[in-house]
Write a protein that holds these residues in place. Structure first.
Motif, short mmCIF file in Angstrom:
data_model
loop_
_atom_site.label_atom_id
_atom_site.label_comp_id
_atom_site.label_asym_id
_atom_site.label_seq_id
_atom_site.Cartn_x
_atom_site.Cartn_y
_atom_site.Cartn_z
N GLN A 46 -12.62 1.19 5.23
CA GLN A 46 -11.38 1.12 4.46
C GLN A 46 -10.33 0.29 5.21
O GLN A 46 -9.62 -0.52 4.61
N LYS A 47 -10.23 0.49 6.53
CA LYS A 47 -9.28 -0.30 7.33
C LYS A 47 -9.63 -1.78 7.25
O LYS A 47 -8.74 -2.62 7.09
N ASN A 48 -10.92 -2.09 7.36
CA ASN A 48 -11.34 -3.49 7.28
C ASN A 48 -11.03 -4.08 5.92
O ASN A 48 -10.58 -5.22 5.81
N ASP A 63 -8.66 -3.09 3.88
CA ASP A 63 -7.21 -3.25 3.80
C ASP A 63 -6.76 -4.51 4.52
O ASP A 63 -5.89 -5.24 4.05
N GLN A 64 -7.38 -4.80 5.67
CA GLN A 64 -7.03 -6.00 6.42
C GLN A 64 -7.39 -7.26 5.65
O GLN A 64 -6.61 -8.21 5.59
N GLU A 111 -13.88 5.37 7.09
CA GLU A 111 -12.49 5.06 7.44
C GLU A 111 -12.38 3.65 8.00
O GLU A 111 -11.45 2.92 7.67
N GLN A 112 -13.33 3.28 8.85
CA GLN A 112 -13.31 1.94 9.43
C GLN A 112 -13.51 0.89 8.35
O GLN A 112 -12.85 -0.16 8.36
#
Length: 177
Positions: free
Chosen positions: A162-164, A166-167, A159-160
């Motif tokens: 994926q967030k990175n 996306d950023q 999840e982390q």
């Protein structure tokens, strides 16, 4: 709050490493060996190792030295494949995620070990014999708990990531499909 931090820092055991490779424990005012430092780790003592000349914190390098000695001592914990994999993570995009993942997994194993030790205190030799000869639901439960914690840590890492991602994509005005 700063007063508590300062008190905690001053209570921390300081070991100084001198250029002649000797370690000096400022609490006991005596020279100690790596085996003594290992014992501090085993006793869960809080300490820091500092270079006597520069004051630099070199605790990690001393802990790595202890691991190296343990690995060379005849019953290594890490296979060559595991060590090679760890080396490959350095400089890789996943490097930042690896340490927390390993830390969570090791903590889960420590919890399993603690639970096993707590349950084992009441075992008689006969009970141990039975426990070891058949698959115990207690062991299965503990290992199931470890697997779930490991799975959870891996999912958090994904999840982390994926967030990175996306950023990073967002910075270029892109979105994941």
């Amino acid at each position: 709050m700063q007063g508590k931090k300062a008190a905690a820092k001053s209570a921390e055991r300081v070991i100084k490493k001198y250029p002649n490779r000797r370690l000096y424990d400022t609490d006991s005012s005596a020279y100690i060996t790596l085996a003594d430092v290992k014992q501090l780790v085993m006793d869960q003592a809080t300490f820091v190792v500092r270079d006597a000349k520069t004051g630099e914190d070199i605790t990690r390098s001393i802990l790595l030295q202890i691991i190296l000695e343990e690995e060379a001592g005849g019953a290594p914990m890490f296979t060559e494949q595991v060590l090679a994999s760890i080396i490959r993570f350095y400089g890789h995009a996943m490097q930042g995620f690896m340490a927390p993942y390993l830390e969570k997994n090791i903590q889960a194993m420590v919890e399993v070990q603690t639970q096993m030790a707590d349950k084992a205190q009441s075992f008689t030799p006969e009970m141990w014999s039975r426990f070891m000869t058949m698959q115990s639901p207690v062991l299965q439960g503990l290992m199931g708990s470890y697997v779930e914690q490991s799975k959870s840590a891996f999912q958090q890492m994904q999840e982390q990531m994926q967030k990175n991602a996306d950023q990073v994509l967002g910075a270029f005005g892109l979105k994941r499909p």
